[in-house]
Design an enzyme around this catalytic site. Sequence first.
Site, PDB file in Angstrom:
ATOM      1  N   ASN A  22       0.782  -1.180  -0.095  1.00 58.70           N
ATOM      2  CA  ASN A  22       0.027  -0.020   0.049  1.00 58.70           C
ATOM      3  C   ASN A  22       0.846   1.303   0.159  1.00 58.70           C
ATOM      4  O   ASN A  22       1.298   1.545   0.918  1.00 58.70           O
ATOM      5  CB  ASN A  22      -0.867  -0.067   1.268  1.00 58.70           C
ATOM      6  CG  ASN A  22      -1.863   1.431   1.471  1.00 58.70           C
ATOM      7  OD1 ASN A  22      -1.903   2.030   0.441  1.00 58.70           O
ATOM      8  ND2 ASN A  22      -2.397   1.253   2.172  1.00 58.70           N
ATOM      9  N   LYS A  24      -0.040   4.191  -0.286  1.00 58.48           N
ATOM     10  CA  LYS A  24      -0.524   5.522   0.388  1.00 58.48           C
ATOM     11  C   LYS A  24      -0.428   6.581  -0.645  1.00 58.48           C
ATOM     12  O   LYS A  24      -0.250   6.340  -1.816  1.00 58.48           O
ATOM     13  CB  LYS A  24      -0.084   5.786   1.956  1.00 58.48           C
ATOM     14  CG  LYS A  24      -0.089   4.357   2.766  1.00 58.48           C
ATOM     15  CD  LYS A  24       0.120   4.604   3.961  1.00 58.48           C
ATOM     16  CE  LYS A  24      -0.216   3.411   4.852  1.00 58.48           C
ATOM     17  NZ  LYS A  24      -0.101   3.307   6.151  1.00 58.48           N
ATOM     18  N   HIS A 107      -9.718   1.473   5.218  1.00 59.14           N
ATOM     19  CA  HIS A 107      -8.456   1.328   5.770  1.00 59.14           C
ATOM     20  C   HIS A 107      -8.599   2.478   6.887  1.00 59.14           C
ATOM     21  O   HIS A 107      -9.296   3.464   6.965  1.00 59.14           O
ATOM     22  CB  HIS A 107      -7.457   2.019   4.703  1.00 59.14           C
ATOM     23  CG  HIS A 107      -6.037   1.968   5.152  1.00 59.14           C
ATOM     24  ND1 HIS A 107      -5.550   2.769   5.943  1.00 59.14           N
ATOM     25  CD2 HIS A 107      -5.098   1.026   4.950  1.00 59.14           C
ATOM     26  CE1 HIS A 107      -4.149   2.371   6.358  1.00 59.14           C
ATOM     27  NE2 HIS A 107      -3.862   1.328   5.717  1.00 59.14           N
ATOM     28  N   GLU A 109      -6.783   4.705   7.896  1.00 57.47           N
ATOM     29  CA  GLU A 109      -6.485   6.278   7.806  1.00 57.47           C
ATOM     30  C   GLU A 109      -7.732   6.721   7.209  1.00 57.47           C
ATOM     31  O   GLU A 109      -7.756   7.898   7.132  1.00 57.47           O
ATOM     32  CB  GLU A 109      -5.185   6.362   6.843  1.00 57.47           C
ATOM     33  CG  GLU A 109      -3.924   6.082   7.808  1.00 57.47           C
ATOM     34  CD  GLU A 109      -2.816   5.399   6.946  1.00 57.47           C
ATOM     35  OE1 GLU A 109      -2.783   5.706   5.615  1.00 57.47           O
ATOM     36  OE2 GLU A 109      -2.003   4.942   7.437  1.00 57.47           O
ATOM     37  N   GLU A 179      -5.588  -5.034  10.408  1.00 55.00           N
ATOM     38  CA  GLU A 179      -4.726  -4.088  10.401  1.00 55.00           C
ATOM     39  C   GLU A 179      -4.841  -3.167  11.774  1.00 55.00           C
ATOM     40  O   GLU A 179      -5.830  -2.294  11.960  1.00 55.00           O
ATOM     41  CB  GLU A 179      -4.634  -3.051   9.545  1.00 55.00           C
ATOM     42  CG  GLU A 179      -4.141  -3.514   8.153  1.00 55.00           C
ATOM     43  CD  GLU A 179      -3.559  -2.441   7.084  1.00 55.00           C
ATOM     44  OE1 GLU A 179      -2.202  -2.534   7.033  1.00 55.00           O
ATOM     45  OE2 GLU A 179      -4.410  -1.556   6.749  1.00 55.00           O
ATOM     46  N   GLY A 185       2.442   2.096  10.942  1.00 52.81           N
ATOM     47  CA  GLY A 185       3.420   3.009  10.829  1.00 52.81           C
ATOM     48  C   GLY A 185       3.809   3.472  12.032  1.00 52.81           C
ATOM     49  O   GLY A 185       4.547   4.666  12.517  1.00 52.81           O
ATOM     50  N   SER A 225       3.386  -2.336  10.273  1.00 50.09           N
ATOM     51  CA  SER A 225       4.665  -2.535  10.596  1.00 50.09           C
ATOM     52  C   SER A 225       5.530  -3.995  10.165  1.00 50.09           C
ATOM     53  O   SER A 225       6.246  -4.179  10.757  1.00 50.09           O
ATOM     54  CB  SER A 225       5.100  -2.206  11.960  1.00 50.09           C
ATOM     55  OG  SER A 225       4.730  -0.767  12.433  1.00 50.09           O
TER      56      SER A 225
HETATM   57  P1  13P Z   1       2.925   0.281   7.791  1.00 46.02           P
HETATM   58  O1  13P Z   1       3.372  -0.917   7.030  1.00 46.02           O
HETATM   59  O2  13P Z   1       3.729   1.558   7.384  1.00 46.02           O
HETATM   60  O3  13P Z   1       2.820   0.144   9.353  1.00 46.02           O
HETATM   61  O4  13P Z   1       1.457   0.432   7.269  1.00 46.02           O
HETATM   62  C1  13P Z   1       0.487  -0.336   7.177  1.00 46.02           C
HETATM   63  C2  13P Z   1      -0.434  -0.090   6.435  1.00 46.02           C
HETATM   64  O5  13P Z   1      -1.297   0.936   6.841  1.00 46.02           O
HETATM   65  C3  13P Z   1      -0.869  -0.760   5.423  1.00 46.02           C
HETATM   66  O6  13P Z   1      -2.116  -0.599   4.712  1.00 46.02           O
END
Ligand code: 13P
Length: 265
Positions: A22, A24, A107, A109, A179, A185, A225
């Site tokens: 992903n 982002k 997601h 976010e 997740e 993150g 992560s």
């Molecule tokens: P990270 O791998 O940066 O923790 O992000 C996970 C994520 O949101 C994947 O959709």
Amino acid sequence: MGYPKEKNFVVFMPREKIVIGNWKMYKTAREAASYIEELIPLIEGCKTKVLLAVPFTTISTASKAAKGSPVLVGAQNMNDAREGAFTGEIAALMLKEAGADFVLLGHSERRHGFGETNDFVQRKVVRALQDDLIPVLCVGETADEREEGRTEEVLREQIEMGLEGVPKEESEKVILAYEPVWAIGTGKSATAKIAQEAHAFCRKVLGDVFGKKKAATVPILYGGSVKAENVNGLALEKDIDGVLVGGASLSVETLAKIVLNCKGK
Ligand code: 13P
């Protein structure tokens, strides 16, 4: 090497390993093309399926660069309407025509940064299936919810509400991603044990929704992560069918390592 397709859908074999990167809000179309050109030889011969969730403006270039390779391209969000006066939004049909095969929905976010509710996410899941995109339904509890002992309650609600109205026969077109918000993150991945416990619970809820037999074949990916160093421990767990990778997927070498290390027993 292509993918088996049933009508317009890509079909995943039960329990094959899947890695989704992903990106982002990172990478332009030009950067995506060179990334994918570099990635293809690095993962040659690997059985793990590789999907990239890229920015909207990158889908077309990325899907052309990935054509004929084992890499699939998808989007990170979409609107629930087929079309309409929704300034700044994007529809499933537009994503499909640009070359997307799947879409991340709900997601964390989007849920926590843009106020997306379970209802809204559910309407998107149904729309994605109607318009031939594989929905990757993302669920996960916050740190507070885990501390309060509400993890299972939150997961059940997100899964049951998110999949409402999805016919049982369509279960094979759905991917679930667990997740935990506290692991995204933060550099603090869930341990394999904690992730497996949550995945087993998610599969139980999928069983209540689709029936046990169908639930056994829905891919459940772990995200939060994930790195080249921790992916194998996660992938060895019984109910972890692959990973959803954010930050670590921005480096093509790291993503390739994750793909190669994402192996089951
Ligand atoms: P990270 O791998 O940066 O923790 O992000 C996970 C994520 O949101 C994947 O959709």
